[in-house]
Motif scaffolding. Structure first.
Motif, PDB file in Angstrom:
ATOM      1  N   SER A  80     -10.933  32.793  34.767  1.00 34.36           N
ATOM      2  CA  SER A  80     -12.546  32.922  34.983  1.00 34.36           C
ATOM      3  C   SER A  80     -12.796  32.506  33.332  1.00 34.36           C
ATOM      4  CB  SER A  80     -12.755  34.398  34.861  1.00 34.36           C
ATOM      5  OG  SER A  80     -13.877  34.722  34.433  1.00 34.36           O
ATOM      6  N   TYR A  81     -13.460  31.359  33.249  1.00 37.48           N
ATOM      7  CA  TYR A  81     -14.189  30.866  32.207  1.00 37.48           C
ATOM      8  C   TYR A  81     -15.509  30.157  32.304  1.00 37.48           C
ATOM      9  CZ  TYR A  81     -11.784  27.104  34.456  1.00 37.48           C
ATOM     10  OH  TYR A  81     -11.037  26.258  35.588  1.00 37.48           O
ATOM     11  N   GLY A  86     -14.422  34.145  30.755  1.00 34.53           N
ATOM     12  CA  GLY A  86     -15.333  34.347  31.422  1.00 34.53           C
ATOM     13  C   GLY A  86     -15.941  36.010  31.168  1.00 34.53           C
ATOM     14  N   TRP A  87     -15.177  36.764  30.405  1.00 31.26           N
ATOM     15  CA  TRP A  87     -15.819  38.104  29.787  1.00 31.26           C
ATOM     16  C   TRP A  87     -16.288  38.168  28.449  1.00 31.26           C
ATOM     17  CZ3 TRP A  87     -12.723  39.817  25.804  1.00 31.26           C
ATOM     18  CH2 TRP A  87     -11.300  39.140  25.815  1.00 31.26           C
ATOM     19  N   LEU A  88     -16.354  37.269  27.890  1.00 28.29           N
ATOM     20  CA  LEU A  88     -17.025  36.998  26.600  1.00 28.29           C
ATOM     21  C   LEU A  88     -18.517  36.482  26.689  1.00 28.29           C
ATOM     22  CD1 LEU A  88     -14.010  36.194  24.057  1.00 28.29           C
ATOM     23  CD2 LEU A  88     -15.433  37.907  24.061  1.00 28.29           C
ATOM     24  N   ARG A  89     -19.072  36.476  25.555  1.00 23.84           N
ATOM     25  CA  ARG A  89     -20.419  35.854  25.481  1.00 23.84           C
ATOM     26  C   ARG A  89     -20.301  34.333  24.997  1.00 23.84           C
ATOM     27  NH1 ARG A  89     -26.034  37.690  22.931  1.00 23.84           N
ATOM     28  NH2 ARG A  89     -27.435  36.506  24.060  1.00 23.84           N
ATOM     29  N   ILE A 122     -19.589  35.305  37.960  1.00 25.36           N
ATOM     30  CA  ILE A 122     -19.462  36.682  37.534  1.00 25.36           C
ATOM     31  C   ILE A 122     -17.644  36.515  37.116  1.00 25.36           C
ATOM     32  CG2 ILE A 122     -20.823  38.259  38.868  1.00 25.36           C
ATOM     33  CD1 ILE A 122     -18.358  38.485  40.742  1.00 25.36           C
ATOM     34  N   HIS A 123     -17.484  37.402  36.153  1.00 26.26           N
ATOM     35  CA  HIS A 123     -16.159  37.485  35.777  1.00 26.26           C
ATOM     36  C   HIS A 123     -15.578  38.819  36.826  1.00 26.26           C
ATOM     37  CE1 HIS A 123     -12.225  37.981  33.321  1.00 26.26           C
ATOM     38  NE2 HIS A 123     -12.625  39.106  33.672  1.00 26.26           N
ATOM     39  N   VAL A 150     -18.701  41.392  36.109  1.00 26.66           N
ATOM     40  CA  VAL A 150     -19.309  41.162  34.731  1.00 26.66           C
ATOM     41  C   VAL A 150     -20.243  39.927  34.773  1.00 26.66           C
ATOM     42  CG1 VAL A 150     -19.051  40.469  32.350  1.00 26.66           C
ATOM     43  CG2 VAL A 150     -17.356  42.166  33.533  1.00 26.66           C
TER      44      VAL A 150
END
Ligand SMILES: O=C(O)CCC(=O)C(=O)O
Length: 264
Positions: free
Chosen positions: A93-94, A207-210, A239-240, A244
């Motif tokens: 995820s990215y 994918g989980w970072l802003r 989504i992650h 997320v």
């Protein structure tokens, strides 16, 4: 000293990233395509101001909101080599973080050496959070401001660059791409010529970072709606796992589909 090139192959690029923190693939796009993209973005640069601080560079112009302004990178942002390397470096995820055209103008001084992941308050060492790619649209030379890179510095924990730190210059012909991980120290070079140096970064983040740029606001939905699905995902419509980034409890793709129905 300049940077040695590797083949356009996921294993080779990933191995160089692990060992050195960067990998150069020469002439990834041909000179004709590089010139076409350069020409299109030269028109965009006419309405682009110079930087506002030392980091942006007072003689440097940056095209932000890139995917709102050109279609020139749609296929490159989702190229199988790039996605293959991203899968290996960032995992399943990215997303795009900072897609930016960067024209370093004559007389610009060297940018401070920095890491792209230092904007996130996560102590080193850590898993790779960011993967960046610099696409040369002019020939990059030591004289015109080729990206400088500190080989192996992605393995540093406490160490920081100083005046004795050796840098390599990513000298490369137009059409080449330099991959580098978010933890490696690098920076734009000084431009001591009388012509600008233009390149574009396509920077990705887990994918989980802003992401650095808020693409959902920067790129209008009516533009995103017509882009390939994978690019939509990379621009934030994803989504992650497990959830997320949801929108009203659903996959964000739904908001694009809903907008399309409303338009018809
Ligand atoms: O323009 C370059 O060569 C590198 C720019 C860079 O690293 C940045 O602006 O963060």
């Amino acid at each position: 000293m300049s940077v040695r090139a590797v083949k356009p192959d996921v294993d080779e690029v990933t191995a160089a990233l692990t060992e050195d923190g960067f990998a150069l693939v020469e002439r990834f796009i041909d000179a004709g395509r590089a010139a076409e993209v350069r020409k299109e973005l030269t028109d965009v640069l006419k309405n682009t101001p110079e930087g506002r601080n030392d980091f942006e560079g007072f003689s440097t112009r940056r095209i932000y909101a890139l995917f709102a302004k050109t279609r020139a990178f749609d296929d490159l942002a989702t190229h199988p080599l790039l996605l293959g390397v991203l899968d290996r470096v960032l995992g399943e995820s990215y997303q795009l973080s900072a897609p930016v055209g960067i024209e370093i103008g004559p007389g610009e001084k060297a940018q401070v050496l920095h890491t792209d992941d230092s904007i996130y308050p996560i102590p080193r060492p850590h898993q790779e959070l960011v993967l960046n790619t610099m696409w040369a649209l002019d020939d990059f030379t030591e004289a015109n401001g080729a990206t400088r890179i500190v080989p192996g510095s992605h393995k540093w924990v406490q160490q920081r660059p100083d005046e004795n730190t050796e840098t390599l210059m990513a000298e490369m012909p137009a059409g080449s791409v330099l991959f580098f991980v978010g933890s490696v120290f690098h920076g734009g070079g000084a431009n001591n010529t009388d012509t600008p140096r233009f390149g574009t970064i396509l920077e990705y983040v887990a994918g989980w970072l802003r992401p650095q740029e808020n693409h959902v606001i920067a790129v209008p939905p009516e533009v995103v709606r017509n882009l390939p699905k994978r690019l939509q995902e990379l621009l934030g419509y994803n989504i992650h796992p497990p959830f997320v980034g949801y929108v009203d409890g659903r996959h964000p793709r739904w908001s694009l589909e809903r907008g399309k129905e409303a338009e018809s």
